[in-house]
Design a protein around this motif. Structure first.
Motif, PDB file in Angstrom:
ATOM      1  N   LEU A 143     -29.140 -12.265 -29.470  1.00  0.00           N
ATOM      2  CA  LEU A 143     -28.231 -13.399 -29.321  1.00  0.00           C
ATOM      3  C   LEU A 143     -27.337 -13.255 -28.098  1.00  0.00           C
ATOM      4  O   LEU A 143     -26.768 -14.234 -27.622  1.00  0.00           O
ATOM      5  N   GLY A 144     -27.214 -12.031 -27.576  1.00  0.00           N
ATOM      6  CA  GLY A 144     -26.401 -11.815 -26.384  1.00  0.00           C
ATOM      7  C   GLY A 144     -25.146 -11.009 -26.625  1.00  0.00           C
ATOM      8  O   GLY A 144     -24.336 -10.822 -25.711  1.00  0.00           O
ATOM      9  N   LEU A 145     -24.950 -10.494 -27.840  1.00  0.00           N
ATOM     10  CA  LEU A 145     -23.780  -9.662 -28.116  1.00  0.00           C
ATOM     11  C   LEU A 145     -23.933  -8.297 -27.447  1.00  0.00           C
ATOM     12  O   LEU A 145     -25.047  -7.782 -27.314  1.00  0.00           O
ATOM     13  N   ASN A 146     -22.830  -7.724 -27.026  1.00  0.00           N
ATOM     14  CA  ASN A 146     -22.820  -6.377 -26.469  1.00  0.00           C
ATOM     15  C   ASN A 146     -21.604  -5.648 -27.023  1.00  0.00           C
ATOM     16  O   ASN A 146     -20.904  -6.172 -27.898  1.00  0.00           O
ATOM     17  N   SER A 147     -21.356  -4.427 -26.528  1.00  0.00           N
ATOM     18  CA  SER A 147     -20.248  -3.645 -27.083  1.00  0.00           C
ATOM     19  C   SER A 147     -18.905  -4.345 -26.910  1.00  0.00           C
ATOM     20  O   SER A 147     -17.982  -4.162 -27.705  1.00  0.00           O
ATOM     21  N   LEU A 148     -18.766  -5.165 -25.857  1.00  0.00           N
ATOM     22  CA  LEU A 148     -17.518  -5.880 -25.603  1.00  0.00           C
ATOM     23  C   LEU A 148     -17.322  -7.010 -26.612  1.00  0.00           C
ATOM     24  O   LEU A 148     -16.291  -7.105 -27.274  1.00  0.00           O
ATOM     25  N   THR A 149     -18.341  -7.863 -26.736  1.00  0.00           N
ATOM     26  CA  THR A 149     -18.215  -9.007 -27.641  1.00  0.00           C
ATOM     27  C   THR A 149     -18.251  -8.573 -29.106  1.00  0.00           C
ATOM     28  O   THR A 149     -17.697  -9.250 -29.967  1.00  0.00           O
ATOM     29  N   VAL A 150     -18.888  -7.434 -29.383  1.00  0.00           N
ATOM     30  CA  VAL A 150     -18.878  -6.909 -30.750  1.00  0.00           C
ATOM     31  C   VAL A 150     -17.458  -6.551 -31.169  1.00  0.00           C
ATOM     32  O   VAL A 150     -17.065  -6.755 -32.325  1.00  0.00           O
ATOM     33  N   THR A 151     -16.663  -6.011 -30.240  1.00  0.00           N
ATOM     34  CA  THR A 151     -15.269  -5.689 -30.553  1.00  0.00           C
ATOM     35  C   THR A 151     -14.498  -6.948 -30.926  1.00  0.00           C
ATOM     36  O   THR A 151     -13.719  -6.954 -31.886  1.00  0.00           O
ATOM     37  N   GLU A 152     -14.729  -8.022 -30.174  1.00  0.00           N
ATOM     38  CA  GLU A 152     -14.061  -9.285 -30.491  1.00  0.00           C
ATOM     39  C   GLU A 152     -14.544  -9.836 -31.833  1.00  0.00           C
ATOM     40  O   GLU A 152     -13.744 -10.302 -32.649  1.00  0.00           O
ATOM     41  N   LEU A 153     -15.855  -9.754 -32.085  1.00  0.00           N
ATOM     42  CA  LEU A 153     -16.403 -10.225 -33.361  1.00  0.00           C
ATOM     43  C   LEU A 153     -15.821  -9.428 -34.515  1.00  0.00           C
ATOM     44  O   LEU A 153     -15.434  -9.992 -35.548  1.00  0.00           O
TER      45      LEU A 153
END
Length: 478
Positions: A143-153
Motif C-alpha cells: 500500500l506504500g507504508l514505510n517506517s515513517l508512515t507506520v509511526t504516524e499510523l
C-alpha cells in the motif's frame, strides 16, 4: 528515527512527530509537525508567516557564503496546510472518546470495528488513498507504508483505541488483517483476558536487557551463545493444521515485468520484509516483488523444529505465491543461506527458479556465524539501526541453532553475488567471499553491508536489474 526515539522512551507524556517526509516539501512537513504537536496539547505559537523552500545553486568552491536556510513567506496556501493537519489530528482525537464502546462489543463485533478503523486510518495516513481501495488482505508495504508512515499510523491507532501499541508490532504486521489481529491481541492483553507473552509493555524484556549489558561488557559473543541455547525452549506446535501451514509472503510491488522476485531477509535481529521496501521500488522499471517472513520471526508464529521444516514452509509459500510464474530468489546477508536452500528444494521438486541473487552473503561455518552475528548485532545496538526485543533475539538464536543442519548442494539456477565495496568489519577478514560455489557473476556496488539496501540501494537495484535482463532468455515466455 521517530520510531526508534518513541520506542526508547517510557514517558507517555512525550509527543514525537517527524519533520522529514518524502511525500511533501520541507516547509509543509515542518508546518504539519507543528500542527500535530499543537493538536496533541503541546503549546505552540503559530508564526504569522509560514515556511517555504527555494531551489538554489550549490556553491562551486569552499567558503562561498550564502543563505541556504528555509525562508518565511506569507502564503495562504501553506496556512491551509496547518488547518488541514490540525483537523486531521483532531478528527483522530475525537475517535478516542469512542474507545469505551469496544468494551461493550462481543469479540466478533470488536474485530470488525478494528478492521474498519485500521482501513480508515491507513487511508488518512497515506493521504491520497480512499478507504474503499484498502482491502483487508492488502499488504502494508504494498500500500506504500514505510517506517515513517507506520509511526504516524501507530499514533493514530493508539489514540483511537487507547491501546499500548508499539511501532515495532505495527511494522511487523504484513497485511491489514495481521494488523487487526495485533489490535485484537493487544486489547485482550490490556484488558487482562490474555497475559502478554513477554510481560513487558515495550516488548523488550529480560533477554534484551541481558544482551545490551553483555554488549557493554564486551561479552556479546556469550550472549549469542545464550540466545542459541534459550531458543531450544521456544515451543513448537504439533497440530497438523499449523505445522503444514506455508510461511507468510508479503507483497511489496504487485505488478511489473519479468519473473516474480522473492526476497529473503537475514535472520539477524530486527530483520524482516520491511528491509526490502526501498529495494522493491528502486528498480528502473516496476518489477513484481514480494518478501518472505521466516517462520518464527514474528511473535506468535509457528516455531520450526528443524532447518528442513523451516525451508519446507518457505518453499511452499514461494510456490503458491508464484502461481506458475518464473521465480527469482534474492537473499540478503544470512538470508542468502535460506534463499540458496529454497532454490535447492524447488529444483528437487521440479519447480526450479531461473536465478538466485545473494546480497553481501557469506558462506559461514557454525563458529564463523557466531562471530559474524556478534559483530553485526553489536553494530545494530551501537547505531540503533533497528528496534530490538525478546522475540526478535530468540528468532535469531533459533536460526543460528538450526542452520548448521543444512549441507549445501549443487544448483542449476543462475547465481549472482552482489558484494558491498566496503567490508563488513575488519575483524572478519578471512571469510570466504564467494558463497558455496563460484557464482556465475559477481558485481560490486558502493556501500557497506547495511547501506546496500538502504541509502545506496539504487546501485543494488541497478545491478540486480542488469542481471535480471540477462536472465531474459532463460525465462519461459521471454
Amino acid at each position: 528515527m521517530a520510531t526508534l526515539v518513541e520506542h526508547s522512551l517510557d514517558d507517555e507524556n512525550i509527543t514525537i512527530t517527524h519533520t522529514l517526509d518524502s511525500r511533501h516539501g520541507e516547509g509543509r512537513t515542518v508546518e504539519r509537525a507543528l500542527a500535530v504537536l499543537d493538536a496533541c496539547g503541546v503549546e505552540i505559537t503559530p508564526p504569522a508567516t509560514t515556511i517555504t523552500a527555494t531551489a538554489v545553486v550549490p556553491p562551486t568552491y569552499p567558503f562561498q557564503h550564502q543563505n541556504y536556510w528555509l525562508t518565511l513567506t506569507n502564503d495562504a496556501g501553506h496556512l491551509r496546510v496547518i488547518d488541514e493537519a490540525l483537523s486531521s489530528v483532531q478528527d483522530a482525537g475525537t475517535v478516542q472518546s469512542a474507545a469505551a464502546r469496544y468494551a461493550e462489543m462481543d469479540p466478533h463485533e470488536r474485530e470488525a470495528a478494528f478492521t474498519d478503523l485500521v482501513i480508515d486510518e491507513i487511508g488518512r495516513v497515506l493521504g491520497n488513498t480512499s478507504s474503499e481501495t484498502v482491502a483487508p488482505g492488502a499488504g502494508l508495504l504494498e500500500l506504500g507504508l514505510n517506517s515513517l508512515t507506520v509511526t504516524e499510523l501507530r499514533s493514530r491507532l493508539k489514540r483511537a483505541t487507547e491501546l499500548d501499541l508499539t511501532a515495532l508490532r505495527v511494522l511487523e504486521s504484513p497485511t491489514v488483517v495481521d494488523l487487526v489481529q495485533v489490535l485484537v491481541v493487544s486489547y485482550e492483553e490490556q484488558k487482562g483476558e490474555l497475559r502478554s507473552a513477554s510481560g513487558s509493555t515495550r516488548g523488550e524484556g529480560t533477554l534484551t536487557d541481558l544482551t545490551r549489558q553483555a554488549h557493554e561488557d564486551g561479552l556479546l559473543h556469550k550472549a549469542i551463545e545464550m540466545l542459541i541455547e534459550v531458543s531450544r525452549f521456544r515451543t513448537s506446535s504439533d497440530r497438523p493444521e499449523v505445522t503444514a501451514r506455508p510461511a507468510t509472503v508479503v507483497p511489496i510491488v504487485s505488478e511489473g515485468e519479468g519473473p516474480h522476485i522473492f526476497c529473503v531477509p537475514s535472520f539477524v535481529v530486527g530483520s524482516g520484509p520491511h528491509q526490502f521496501a526501498r529495494l522493491a521500488r528502486a528498480f528502473p522499471a516496476p518489477r513484481r516483488v514480494s518478501a518472505l517472513v521466516l517462520p518464527g520471526q514474528r511473535g506468535g508464529d509457528r516455531i520450526p523444529d528443524s532447518w528442513e521444516s523451516a525451508v519446507d514452509a518457505l518453499t511452499r509459500a514461494v510456490r503458491l505465491a508464484a502461481d506458475g510464474a518464473p521465480i527469482v530468489l534474492v537473499g540478503y546477508s544470512s538470508g542468502g543461506i535460506v534463499a540458496r536452500a529454497i532454490v535447492e528444494q524447488l529444483e528437487r521438486e521440479g519447480d526450479g527458479p531461473v536465478g538466485v541473487a545473494l546480497l553481501d552473503s557469506y558462506p559461514l561455518t557454525e563458529e564463523q556465524a557466531h562471530r559474524v552475528f556478534s559483530v553485526v548485532t553489536g553494530q545494530l545496538l551501537e547505531e540503533q539501526k533497528v528496534v530490538i526485543d525478546d522475540p526478535a533475539l530468540l528468532s535469531m538464536g533459533l536460526y543460528l541453532r538450526l542452520f548448521p543442519e543444512w549441507k549445501p548442494g549443487e544448483i542449476d539456477a543462475s547465481a549472482l553475488l552482489i558484494r558491498a565495496d566496503r567490508p563488513l568489519d575488519p575483524s572478519l577478514d578471512g571469510l570466504d567471499p564467494t558463497p558455496w560455489r563460484l557464482p556465475d557473476r559477481i558485481l560490486e556496488v558502493p556501500g557497506d553491508h547495511f547501506s546496500i539496501i538502504d541509502q545506496h540501494v539504487v546501485h543494488t537495484a541497478s545491478a540486480l536489474d542488469r542481471w535480471l535482463h540477462c536472465l531474459g532468455d532463460r525465462t519461459p515466455g521471454a
